[in-house]
Design an enzyme around this catalytic site. Structure first.
Site, PDB file in Angstrom:
ATOM      1  N   LEU A 123     -13.311  -0.652  -2.754  1.00 28.99           N
ATOM      2  CA  LEU A 123     -13.010  -1.650  -3.785  1.00 28.99           C
ATOM      3  C   LEU A 123     -12.704  -0.989  -5.130  1.00 28.99           C
ATOM      4  CD1 LEU A 123     -15.688  -4.354  -2.869  1.00 28.99           C
ATOM      5  CD2 LEU A 123     -13.240  -4.429  -2.415  1.00 28.99           C
ATOM      6  N   GLU A 129       0.838  -1.203   0.000  1.00 25.48           N
ATOM      7  CA  GLU A 129       0.000   0.000   0.000  1.00 25.48           C
ATOM      8  C   GLU A 129       0.875   1.256   0.000  1.00 25.48           C
ATOM      9  OE1 GLU A 129      -3.129   0.056  -1.103  1.00 25.48           O
ATOM     10  OE2 GLU A 129      -3.789  -1.199   0.562  1.00 25.48           O
ATOM     11  N   ASP A 163      -5.037   0.591  -9.034  1.00 29.60           N
ATOM     12  CA  ASP A 163      -6.426   0.161  -9.195  1.00 29.60           C
ATOM     13  C   ASP A 163      -6.710  -0.230 -10.650  1.00 29.60           C
ATOM     14  OD1 ASP A 163      -6.491   1.064  -6.614  1.00 29.60           O
ATOM     15  OD2 ASP A 163      -7.555   2.919  -7.058  1.00 29.60           O
ATOM     16  N   GLU A 198      -9.365  10.301 -13.481  1.00 32.69           N
ATOM     17  CA  GLU A 198      -9.535  10.515 -12.031  1.00 32.69           C
ATOM     18  C   GLU A 198      -8.729  11.720 -11.559  1.00 32.69           C
ATOM     19  OE1 GLU A 198     -10.125   7.405  -9.256  1.00 32.69           O
ATOM     20  OE2 GLU A 198      -9.713   5.874 -10.759  1.00 32.69           O
TER      21      GLU A 198
HETATM   22  C1  GLA Z   1      -5.519   4.555  -3.820  1.00 34.68           C
HETATM   23  C2  GLA Z   1      -4.909   4.882  -5.193  1.00 34.68           C
HETATM   24  C3  GLA Z   1      -3.873   3.825  -5.602  1.00 34.68           C
HETATM   25  C4  GLA Z   1      -2.854   3.573  -4.490  1.00 34.68           C
HETATM   26  C5  GLA Z   1      -3.567   3.334  -3.159  1.00 34.68           C
HETATM   27  C6  GLA Z   1      -2.599   3.229  -2.007  1.00 34.68           C
HETATM   28  O1  GLA Z   1      -6.309   3.398  -3.897  1.00 34.68           O
HETATM   29  O2  GLA Z   1      -5.930   4.917  -6.158  1.00 34.68           O
HETATM   30  O3  GLA Z   1      -3.221   4.253  -6.778  1.00 34.68           O
HETATM   31  O4  GLA Z   1      -1.930   4.624  -4.389  1.00 34.68           O
HETATM   32  O5  GLA Z   1      -4.489   4.381  -2.856  1.00 34.68           O
HETATM   33  O6  GLA Z   1      -1.838   2.067  -2.128  1.00 34.68           O
END
Ligand code: GLA
Length: 340
Positions: free
Chosen positions: A106, A33, A154, A142
């Site tokens: 999600l 993360e 994501d 986004e």
């Molecule tokens: C969000 C962002 C991802 C990533 C996570 C943290 O979900 O969309 O790109 O940086 O936070 O791991």
């Protein structure tokens, strides 16, 4: 698998008769993360739930969408980014449906962007794009149209997911390696914290800026290249310590999955959470309560997932364990595709 090769899942675009439907799933990030924008490692998987967009061409230039607000920033952004990339979106009627809970952590926004872009590109008869290009185009929607600065985690997870597999994403070499998600009967579940994500965008952007600053002070291009943050001022040393240790945990999790060491996997989730809470400081009291609820229900490990400052936790439960109320079981499903 190199992220510059074209994905088999979306190859039928220009030959598809109309109407066209595109599906893009949500994602769970098992571990890794706040590493994607530091050119680090992540271990996400696509879930079986997602967003479906059906598109039918219409005479005239109008683009009408059912299932989205009229001024939806994602639809406006998708059309603008496709036009900027030289794809002329034809007049059409779109229908959007989703079985992905919104705000459950999600990545429903990334799934919506991806499904919109795949459907609209197919309607325009546009050529295929490599995963990184497609993911980058969707993340621009986004970043620039919905005001959320995100990495590529994501989008790539949603694009490249495979049933029963997680993906070890290396955001430096841009390689994706499938990792069998064999949990030996254990289960993964996601539990929303219910915390309003009011600070999410500003907090996330601040962490990104801190990482850039830490890398600059260490004289490296990204924190992926850093190994010793001890000379940095607080809190930059802790931010870098999180990123460096989280990359190591991703590979330890891959090894634990391969050997079926579920207790170790649980410990890695806990260690990731402790680092995100204490070093990266992206947890909030509601998230801590959700983590505690998972542990009290017998989870082997639980951690905050996604951008933080609210959102959800992901937890690993032993077989046949009753989950906390409103937790959702998650399974690795196939990635984004045209339903043709
Ligand atoms: C969000 C962002 C991802 C990533 C996570 C943290 O979900 O969309 O790109 O940086 O936070 O791991």
């Amino acid at each position: 698998m190199c992220l510059w090769t074209q994905p088999a899942a979306v190859v039928c675009a220009s030959m598809t008769p109309l109407p066209i439907s595109a599906f893009a799933p949500g994602r769970v990030n098992l571990i890794g993360e706040h590493t994607d924008y530091n050119r680090g490692l992540c271990l996400p998987f696509a879930v079986e739930l997602g967003v479906t967009v059906t598109v039918e061409r219409r005479a005239g230039g109008e683009i009408a969408a059912a299932g989205l607000p009229g001024d939806d920033p994602y639809l406006r952004g998708a059309i603008a980014e496709l036009r900027a990339a030289g794809v002329e979106v034809p007049g059409c009627a779109l229908e959007v449906s989703s079985d992905l809970p919104q705000g459950a952590g999600l990545a429903s926004s990334a799934a919506l962007c991806l499904a919109l872009v795949l459907a609209l590109r197919a309607a325009a008869g546009a050529d295929r794009l490599a995963p990184v290009e497609l993911a980058t185009l969707c993340s621009r929607i986004e970043n620039e149209h919905a005001g959320a600065e995100t990495g590529l985690l994501d989008q790539l997870a949603a694009l490249l997911g495979q049933a029963g597999q997680a993906l070890r994403l290396d955001m430096w070499t841009l390689e994706a390696q499938p990792v069998e998600l064999d949990l030996r009967g254990h289960e993964l579940a996601v539990l929303g914290s219910g915390a309003p994500r009011a600070l999410a965008a500003s907090g996330y952007n601040e962490r990104r800026a801190e990482c850039r600053h830490a890398a600059e002070l260490l004289g490296v291009e990204s924190l992926r290249e850093a190994s010793d943050p001890s000379g940095l001022p607080d809190p930059l040393d802790r931010r870098a310590r999180h990123v460096i240790s989280e990359n190591v945990r991703v590979d330890e999790a891959v090894a634990a999955l391969k050997d079926g060491r579920m207790a170790t996997l649980g410990e890695l989730l806990d260690a990731s959470h402790a680092s995100l809470r204490d070093n990266y400081e992206v947890s909030v009291p509601e998230v801590e309560r959700a983590v505690d609820a998972c542990r009290e229900a017998g989870a082997l490990g639980a951690r905050i997932m996604g951008g933080g400052f609210g959102g959800s936790v992901v937890a690993l439960f032993p077989p046949d364990r009753a989950l906390p109320e409103s937790a959702i079981r998650v399974h690795a499903g196939a990635g984004a595709r045209l339903l043709c």
